[in-house]
Design a protein around this motif. Structure first.
Motif, PDB file in Angstrom:
ATOM      1  N   GLU B  39       0.810  -1.214   0.000  1.00  0.00           N
ATOM      2  CA  GLU B  39       0.000   0.000   0.000  1.00  0.00           C
ATOM      3  C   GLU B  39       0.852   1.278   0.000  1.00  0.00           C
ATOM      4  O   GLU B  39       0.494   2.281  -0.604  1.00  0.00           O
ATOM      5  CB  GLU B  39      -0.920   0.003   1.233  1.00  0.00           C
ATOM      6  N   LYS B  40       1.993   1.229   0.693  1.00  0.00           N
ATOM      7  CA  LYS B  40       2.771   2.451   0.916  1.00  0.00           C
ATOM      8  C   LYS B  40       4.082   2.498   0.152  1.00  0.00           C
ATOM      9  O   LYS B  40       5.057   3.103   0.621  1.00  0.00           O
ATOM     10  CB  LYS B  40       3.062   2.594   2.407  1.00  0.00           C
ATOM     11  N   ALA B  41       4.141   1.816  -1.001  1.00  0.00           N
ATOM     12  CA  ALA B  41       5.397   1.811  -1.754  1.00  0.00           C
ATOM     13  C   ALA B  41       5.161   1.877  -3.258  1.00  0.00           C
ATOM     14  O   ALA B  41       4.114   1.436  -3.751  1.00  0.00           O
ATOM     15  CB  ALA B  41       6.202   0.564  -1.417  1.00  0.00           C
ATOM     16  N   TYR B  42       6.109   2.438  -3.971  1.00  0.00           N
ATOM     17  CA  TYR B  42       6.166   2.303  -5.434  1.00  0.00           C
ATOM     18  C   TYR B  42       7.625   2.452  -5.865  1.00  0.00           C
ATOM     19  O   TYR B  42       8.447   2.965  -5.112  1.00  0.00           O
ATOM     20  CB  TYR B  42       5.252   3.307  -6.139  1.00  0.00           C
ATOM     21  N   THR B  43       7.934   1.968  -7.078  1.00  0.00           N
ATOM     22  CA  THR B  43       9.333   1.978  -7.511  1.00  0.00           C
ATOM     23  C   THR B  43       9.564   3.020  -8.587  1.00  0.00           C
ATOM     24  O   THR B  43       8.629   3.487  -9.240  1.00  0.00           O
ATOM     25  CB  THR B  43       9.744   0.614  -8.088  1.00  0.00           C
ATOM     26  N   GLN B  44      10.845   3.341  -8.761  1.00  0.00           N
ATOM     27  CA  GLN B  44      11.238   4.260  -9.816  1.00  0.00           C
ATOM     28  C   GLN B  44      12.657   3.920 -10.286  1.00  0.00           C
ATOM     29  O   GLN B  44      13.477   3.465  -9.482  1.00  0.00           O
ATOM     30  CB  GLN B  44      11.156   5.700  -9.293  1.00  0.00           C
ATOM     31  N   SER B  45      12.952   4.134 -11.537  1.00  0.00           N
ATOM     32  CA  SER B  45      14.291   3.966 -12.140  1.00  0.00           C
ATOM     33  C   SER B  45      15.091   2.813 -11.539  1.00  0.00           C
ATOM     34  O   SER B  45      16.089   3.028 -10.864  1.00  0.00           O
ATOM     35  CB  SER B  45      15.102   5.251 -11.987  1.00  0.00           C
ATOM     36  N   SER B  46      14.630   1.605 -11.784  1.00  0.00           N
ATOM     37  CA  SER B  46      15.309   0.448 -11.235  1.00  0.00           C
ATOM     38  C   SER B  46      16.003  -0.350 -12.333  1.00  0.00           C
ATOM     39  O   SER B  46      15.664  -0.247 -13.497  1.00  0.00           O
ATOM     40  CB  SER B  46      14.304  -0.425 -10.501  1.00  0.00           C
ATOM     41  N   CYS B  47      17.004  -1.145 -11.947  1.00  0.00           N
ATOM     42  CA  CYS B  47      17.776  -1.947 -12.895  1.00  0.00           C
ATOM     43  C   CYS B  47      17.876  -3.374 -12.369  1.00  0.00           C
ATOM     44  O   CYS B  47      18.177  -3.581 -11.199  1.00  0.00           O
ATOM     45  CB  CYS B  47      19.173  -1.335 -13.056  1.00  0.00           C
ATOM     46  N   SER B  48      17.640  -4.348 -13.253  1.00  0.00           N
ATOM     47  CA  SER B  48      17.628  -5.754 -12.838  1.00  0.00           C
ATOM     48  C   SER B  48      19.027  -6.360 -12.745  1.00  0.00           C
ATOM     49  O   SER B  48      19.176  -7.521 -12.377  1.00  0.00           O
ATOM     50  CB  SER B  48      16.782  -6.565 -13.826  1.00  0.00           C
ATOM     51  N   ILE B  95      31.872  -4.011 -17.001  1.00  0.00           N
ATOM     52  CA  ILE B  95      31.199  -3.770 -15.721  1.00  0.00           C
ATOM     53  C   ILE B  95      30.004  -4.714 -15.573  1.00  0.00           C
ATOM     54  O   ILE B  95      29.116  -4.728 -16.420  1.00  0.00           O
ATOM     55  CB  ILE B  95      30.727  -2.304 -15.626  1.00  0.00           C
ATOM     56  N   VAL B  96      30.019  -5.515 -14.531  1.00  0.00           N
ATOM     57  CA  VAL B  96      28.848  -6.337 -14.217  1.00  0.00           C
ATOM     58  C   VAL B  96      28.278  -5.813 -12.904  1.00  0.00           C
ATOM     59  O   VAL B  96      28.974  -5.756 -11.886  1.00  0.00           O
ATOM     60  CB  VAL B  96      29.197  -7.830 -14.091  1.00  0.00           C
ATOM     61  N   GLN B  97      27.032  -5.371 -12.978  1.00  0.00           N
ATOM     62  CA  GLN B  97      26.390  -4.687 -11.852  1.00  0.00           C
ATOM     63  C   GLN B  97      25.178  -5.489 -11.406  1.00  0.00           C
ATOM     64  O   GLN B  97      24.369  -5.887 -12.235  1.00  0.00           O
ATOM     65  CB  GLN B  97      25.979  -3.283 -12.335  1.00  0.00           C
ATOM     66  N   GLY B  98      25.067  -5.742 -10.120  1.00  0.00           N
ATOM     67  CA  GLY B  98      23.875  -6.404  -9.583  1.00  0.00           C
ATOM     68  C   GLY B  98      22.664  -5.480  -9.681  1.00  0.00           C
ATOM     69  O   GLY B  98      22.781  -4.331 -10.084  1.00  0.00           O
ATOM     70  N   PRO B  99      21.496  -5.977  -9.316  1.00  0.00           N
ATOM     71  CA  PRO B  99      20.274  -5.169  -9.382  1.00  0.00           C
ATOM     72  C   PRO B  99      20.320  -3.970  -8.429  1.00  0.00           C
ATOM     73  O   PRO B  99      20.908  -4.052  -7.361  1.00  0.00           O
ATOM     74  CB  PRO B  99      19.177  -6.151  -8.954  1.00  0.00           C
ATOM     75  N   ILE B 100      19.701  -2.884  -8.851  1.00  0.00           N
ATOM     76  CA  ILE B 100      19.541  -1.691  -8.003  1.00  0.00           C
ATOM     77  C   ILE B 100      18.096  -1.231  -8.134  1.00  0.00           C
ATOM     78  O   ILE B 100      17.625  -0.970  -9.245  1.00  0.00           O
ATOM     79  CB  ILE B 100      20.479  -0.543  -8.448  1.00  0.00           C
TER      80      ILE B 100
END
Lengths: 210, 210
Positions: B39-48, B95-100
């Motif tokens: 209810e109290k969350a939403y996401t923005q600009s994320s990377c898998s 560059i190998v980057q984990g999710p953010i």
């Protein structure tokens, strides 16, 4: 003295002790000092940036991992060759990490002030990690990082290149650390705090408006 | 509808639009969805999480920097050889980057709940980045990262090794992303939210206690 001040006092005593026994990163004392001069801040478990070589399958692992080289100030071809020549168990990773500071603040306002100042000095990845009875824990972190897999079949030329680039990365971290120190120092205007020395079991911790 | 809900609605519409035009990371939709169901969350600009090759003097630089390869799902020896064979201007970095993930929450309590859940799922470097009228911005980040300098004189054997290790690192990031999705999903107990679809200009955004 309230609980928060008590934590700050203990943190300062620990820094003086660590400095005495050579446990503190050699180039971080003056940076920590400027944070302690702020009335509502103190630091804990900070790193001035370093070159390390780690023996692990994956570079972020803590268990099944051994640090086989570590230096906060410099790095040479001799260091690299010596370390590699000793062999390895899993894989070798050359890691150059920029400075990371952990700052406890007395309240949210001070936390955001410090984060803002730090971002301005190039610590772009700064934020609040947690909040507990020691205060609000702020992490100040740059994007300066190299995590390089050391293949067993590296040529002499590649080793030379790697040392040069590692030093360049290390240096960029140190520049940001100096900028942070200067920014925090110049932001202390209202309530600078005078720090006492920890000496012979007796602790002085003077606050004075200067 | 209050201001925060309006931001959440717009964020969901944008995700549906990005998904439609193939702009969203191919393997992130179901993860974002579980956050929106809170209810109290939403996401923005994320990377898998992804493998990229960047042409820059130093790997964290944004200006004087070009992304010459990027893939969120896989990486092959052909990809690496093709990219290298095109030459470079500055230096090449693998560059190998984990999710953010960036999550906006409605209040501090929800921010700390999400950070706690994320840390438990392996997102150890999570914290609060800022607080503004869109909510409290939480960054969820793992320690999964490889930042490897690609020397111009790499042997075939080293290239092969690098591809294998990159895939291993990428995979570790994806595992953590799946764990995060499962942890967040199973933490939604009290107030799951039903998400409407964005369709033909009309936006439905239903909340229902399920």
């Amino acid at each position: 003295m309230d609980e928060w001040k008590e934590y700050k006092k203990k943190a300062w005593e620990r820094i003086m002790r660590d400095k005495e026994i050579g446990y503190l990163d050699p180039d971080i004392f003056d940076v920590l000092e400027v944070f302690f001069k702020r009335e509502k801040a103190y630091t804990q478990s900070s790193c001035s940036g370093r070159v390390s070589i780690v023996d692990s399958y994956l570079p972020w692992e803590r268990k099944d991992s051994t640090v086989v080289y570590k230096n906060h100030i410099t790095f040479s071809l001799e260091d690299l060759k010596d370390t590699i020549s000793k062999g390895y168990v899993r894989r070798l990773w050359l890691i150059v990490q920029g400075p990371i500071l952990h700052v406890y603040t007395k309240d949210q306002e001070e936390a955001w002030n410090i984060i803002k100042t730090a971002r301005g000095a190039g610590f772009k990845h700064s934020g609040i990690l947690t909040s507990n009875n020691k205060g609000i824990l702020v992490e100040l972190r740059t994007g300066v990082k190299m995590v390089h897999y050391l293949s067993p079949s590296l040529s002499y030329k590649e080793l030379e290149e790697l040392v040069g680039i590692s030093l360049e990365v290390l240096q960029k971290g140190k520049e940001k650390l100096r900028r942070l120190k200067d920014s925090v120092a110049s932001s202390i205007v209202d309530n600078p705090v005078e720090l006492g020395e920890y000496s012979e079991g007796e602790t002085k911790f003077h606050y004075s408006v200067g």
